[in-house]
Write a protein that holds these residues in place. Structure first.
Motif, mmCIF file in Angstrom:
data_model
loop_
_atom_site.group_PDB
_atom_site.id
_atom_site.type_symbol
_atom_site.label_atom_id
_atom_site.label_comp_id
_atom_site.label_asym_id
_atom_site.label_seq_id
_atom_site.Cartn_x
_atom_site.Cartn_y
_atom_site.Cartn_z
ATOM 1 N N GLU A 1 0.758 -1.188 -0.057
ATOM 2 C CA GLU A 1 -0.098 0.093 -0.102
ATOM 3 C C GLU A 1 0.916 1.278 -0.109
ATOM 4 O OE1 GLU A 1 0.006 -2.357 2.167
ATOM 5 O OE2 GLU A 1 -0.912 -1.927 4.130
ATOM 6 N N THR A 2 1.993 1.323 0.718
ATOM 7 C CA THR A 2 2.917 2.499 0.446
ATOM 8 C C THR A 2 3.371 2.783 -0.677
ATOM 9 O OG1 THR A 2 4.751 1.194 1.346
ATOM 10 C CG2 THR A 2 3.437 2.309 2.941
ATOM 11 N N HIS A 3 3.459 1.849 -1.539
ATOM 12 C CA HIS A 3 4.306 1.987 -2.795
ATOM 13 C C HIS A 3 3.275 1.830 -4.105
ATOM 14 C CE1 HIS A 3 7.552 1.678 -0.432
ATOM 15 N NE2 HIS A 3 8.478 1.542 -1.289
ATOM 16 N N HIS A 4 1.964 1.461 -3.910
ATOM 17 C CA HIS A 4 1.052 1.471 -5.125
ATOM 18 C C HIS A 4 0.873 2.933 -5.697
ATOM 19 C CE1 HIS A 4 0.068 -2.583 -4.557
ATOM 20 N NE2 HIS A 4 -0.704 -2.357 -3.356
ATOM 21 N N GLY A 5 1.153 3.077 -6.959
ATOM 22 C CA GLY A 5 1.050 4.386 -7.314
ATOM 23 C C GLY A 5 -0.090 4.507 -8.100
ATOM 24 N N ILE A 6 -1.197 4.966 -7.136
ATOM 25 C CA ILE A 6 -2.586 4.766 -7.631
ATOM 26 C C ILE A 6 -3.404 6.179 -7.425
ATOM 27 C CG2 ILE A 6 -2.940 2.273 -7.709
ATOM 28 C CD1 ILE A 6 -4.032 2.479 -4.888
ATOM 29 N N TYR A 7 -2.789 7.253 -7.062
ATOM 30 C CA TYR A 7 -3.194 8.404 -6.733
ATOM 31 C C TYR A 7 -2.970 9.568 -7.554
ATOM 32 C CZ TYR A 7 -3.786 5.690 -2.322
ATOM 33 O OH TYR A 7 -4.097 4.424 -1.695
ATOM 34 N N ASP A 8 -2.107 9.325 -8.479
ATOM 35 C CA ASP A 8 -1.375 10.370 -9.315
ATOM 36 C C ASP A 8 -2.309 11.219 -10.134
ATOM 37 O OD1 ASP A 8 -0.303 9.022 -12.127
ATOM 38 O OD2 ASP A 8 -0.605 7.675 -10.332
#
Ligand SMILES: Cc1ncc(C[n+]2csc(CCOP(=O)(O)OP(=O)(O)O)c2C)c(N)n1
Length: 638
Positions: free
Chosen positions: A426-433
């Motif tokens: 979760e800290t590394h998923h790039g899903i908010y950009d």
């Protein structure tokens, strides 16, 4: 002795062990870490380097009453093993298994969660303040690496803690490495501390000499202490930290358990903030990791005997395609410069670094600075390309908005590891950009469907006179033959397939999956239009509305959270155009997506061909198109 490790069910079991047993234990922990990580992959070298430090901390302090705050948490495998997770250690980073970082729900000894760097001192200071306000009595220790210490937030915390005078211990785990070699003035300063034994020798020499003088010895020793105090400005190690309000201890050998114990003992008696400087060897105990700590920072599975990292035959990674495409462009335009925040290898920029060392900048773990620094370069006529993982750019939101977009500066943002990243979680998923960039004026947002489009988008980006971003996933590209690189028309989508029944509008990594889904739908007699949106902003609303009107049904598909993402942009645009179509947004839910196998995680969220088909069928059914469901309505009943 071989059962020694199994006998440790928690930190309290360390207290009665002899130094010899502790050393044996360190070896057993290393074996366990090497064995496990050789098959799961994970943060090997950081964790191997911190084994003795972890044992010493857990033996000296009383976790969880005393709080040990690990920065990032990637060096904490020994901590996991010593705090009751030996049995589950083999499940690390896998779907349903224990996390590769620390998780409060996983153990009462995990008092803080991270994944992004440099938060430990701030968090620990908060805990120390809370303790003092609540009139409680326990120790708080932040363990932070020399790499993580280069970030602004770590300095902000030192500044605040040094002034606040609360009891707080910071252990600086200095191995002279970030992922790659650490960079910057602080790193040089720490290097000098490591290599200069002058002061410690002199301090001991002066004190012991004068104490030997009969009668006057003690008084003279006190005077000598005073002399030392003024002299220390010239030679004392750790002066930087002393001036910031910390009592400095060290540097000491972080693999010597007796020295560690003794320094923790002395440092914990001091009131106020203390900093213990510990020197460790990244990868300690596994020769290949010691020799090449950068490659063994977070390797995939590897062969223990040969030290070879197992590489499946695969197409080049998106990162390396990006890196070599940027080198090609930079050969033609000498204004192109490249910036990384401590990830030259991970971002694929090491090729650029080799080719154009003067135009390459590694600024350390300092994403905020990286962006504003790029703004400075751009304002003076250069063309900076800032390559940062999607999840790490979250840190620099204000810099992107305030320093770049408001001045409409031509900075290219290359967002690597966009989408689900798998084992790091979760800290590394790039899903908010998409969401955090979409609301920024002047920002162009692109996502390529494959590596050829990535090359085209990068060219488009360096030709554009304003802020522009492209995001691409972790891992292998599609393995296509390279084609001639051409800039794209900004804001223009690509229609890949025409069909009258439903429109699938996909972006980035989801485009090929939408095409696959369209083939499966075809077998069911359903004709789908497939649009590769290419741009989230500006959105090609003309093309999307045309097909929305024609088919009456629009399914948007993205590897990103639903809120504020690509689908939201499409819905906003359709509504502004007063186009009434049945719509559905297929994206990630407003929930924490944990670590696991990327394909499995995507499957669970319907973000694969099968899931897209399911969602398309549900949309058709709810829009009243029942003809395809006769006899098999079950899947569509939702
Ligand atoms: C904000 C942020 N940027 C980049 C990273 C990627 N990263 C993970 S570990 C690491 C190096 C940390 O170095 P250090 O703190 O010295 O710890 P070591 O691995 O050497 O033990 C980096 C750059 C990150 N986790 N967070």
């Amino acid at each position: 002795m071989s059962n020694l490790l199994k006998r440790i069910s928690g930190p309290e079991d360390l207290k009665g062990l002899s130094m010899d047993e502790l050393e044996t234990l360190a070896g057993l922990i290393r074996e366990e870490i090497i064995q496990t990580i050789s098959s799961t992959g994970g943060h090997l070298a950081p964790s191997l380097g911190a084994v003795e430090l972890t044992i010493a901390l857990h033996r000296f302090f009383d976790s969880p009453v005393d709080k040990i705050v690990w920065d990032i948490g990637h060096q904490a495998y020994a901590h996991k093993i010593l705090t009751g997770r030996l049995e589950r250690f083999h499940t690390i980073r896998q779907t349903g298994g224990i996390s590769g970082f620390l998780k409060r729900k996983e153990s009462i000894h995990d008092v803080w969660e991270a994944g992004h760097a440099s938060t430990a001192i701030s968090a620990a200071l908060g805990m120390a303040k809370a303790r003092d306000l609540q009139g409680e009595d326990y120790k708080v220790v932040a363990v932070i690496g020399d790499g993580a210490m280069t970030a602004g937030v770590a300095f902000e915390a030192l500044n605040n803690a040094g002034h606040s005078k609360n009891d707080l211990m910071v252990v600086l785990n200095d191995n002279s490495m970030s992922i790659s070699k650490n960079v910057g003035a602080l790193s040089i300063y720490l290097g000098q501390l490591r290599s200069d034994p002058t002061y410690s020798r002199m301090r001991n020499d002066i004190s012991s000499l004068v104490r030997k003088i009969p009668r006057f010895g003690d008084a003279m020793a006190n005077t000598a202490d005073k002399i030392k105090d003024s002299f220390k400005y010239l030679v004392i190690p750790g002066m930087l930290f002393e001036e910031l309000g910390f009592k400095y201890f060290g540097p000491i050998d972080g693999h010597n358990l007796a020295d560690l114990e003794s320094v923790l003992n002395s440092a914990s008696k001091v009131k106020g903030p203390v900093l213990v400087h510990v020197i460790t060897h990244k990868g300690k105990g596994y020769k290949y990791a010691e020799a090449d700590a950068a490659n063994f920072h977070g390797p995939g599975p590897f062969d223990i005997v040969s030290g070879k990292i197992v590489k499946k035959p695969a197409a080049p990674s998106y990162s390396s395609v990006f890196g070599s495409a940027l080198v090609d462009l930079a050969k033609e335009d000498q204004n192109i410069t490249a910036i990384t925040a401590a990830m030259p290898d991970g971002t694929g920029l090491s090729a650029f670094q080799k080719e154009f060392p003067d135009r390459f900048f590694d600024v350390g773990i300092a994403e905020q600075h990286a962006v504003t620094f790029a703004g400075g370069l751009a304002s003076s006529g250069l063309k900076p390309v800032v390559a940062i993982y999607s999840s790490f750019l979250q840190r620099a939101y204000d810099q992107v908005l305030h320093d770049i977009a408001l001045q409409n500066l031509p900075v290219v943002f290359a967002l690597d590891r966009a989408g689900i990243v798998g084992a790091d979680g979760e800290t590394h998923h790039g899903i908010y950009d998409f969401a955090y960039l979409r609301n920024i004026p002047n920002m162009v947002i692109m996502a390529p469907k494959d590596e050829n489009e990535l090359r085209d988008m990068l060219k488009t980006a360096v030709l554009h006179d304003g802020p522009i971003s492209l995001r691409y996933p972790r891992g292998s590209s599609q393995g296509l033959e390279p084609k001639k690189v051409e800039p794209l028309e900004i804001g223009k989508a690509e229609v890949l397939k025409e069909g009258k029944d439903i429109t699938l509008v996909a972006i980035g990594s989801m485009v090929y999956k939408a095409l696959e889904a369209a083939e499966i739908l075809k077998e069911k007699g359903i004709r789908a239009t497939v649009i590769n949106a290419r741009f989230v902003k500006p959105l090609d609303i003309e093309t999307i509305s045309h097909w929305a009107k024609k088919t009456g049904k629009v399914l948007t598909i993205e590897e990103h959270v639903k809120m504020g993402g690509f689908g939201s942009a499409v819905l906003e645009a359709l509504s502004a155009q007063k186009i009434s179509a049945s719509t559905r947004v297929l994206a990630l839910p407003d929930e924490i997506i944990e670590h696991g196998d990327t394909e499995e995680l995507l499957h669970m969220q319907d973000l694969d061909a099968e899931g897209i088909v399911k969602q398309a069928m549900e949309l058709l059914y709810s829009a009243g198109n029942k003809k395809w469901f006769r006899g098999s309505t079950k899947a569509a009943e939702k």
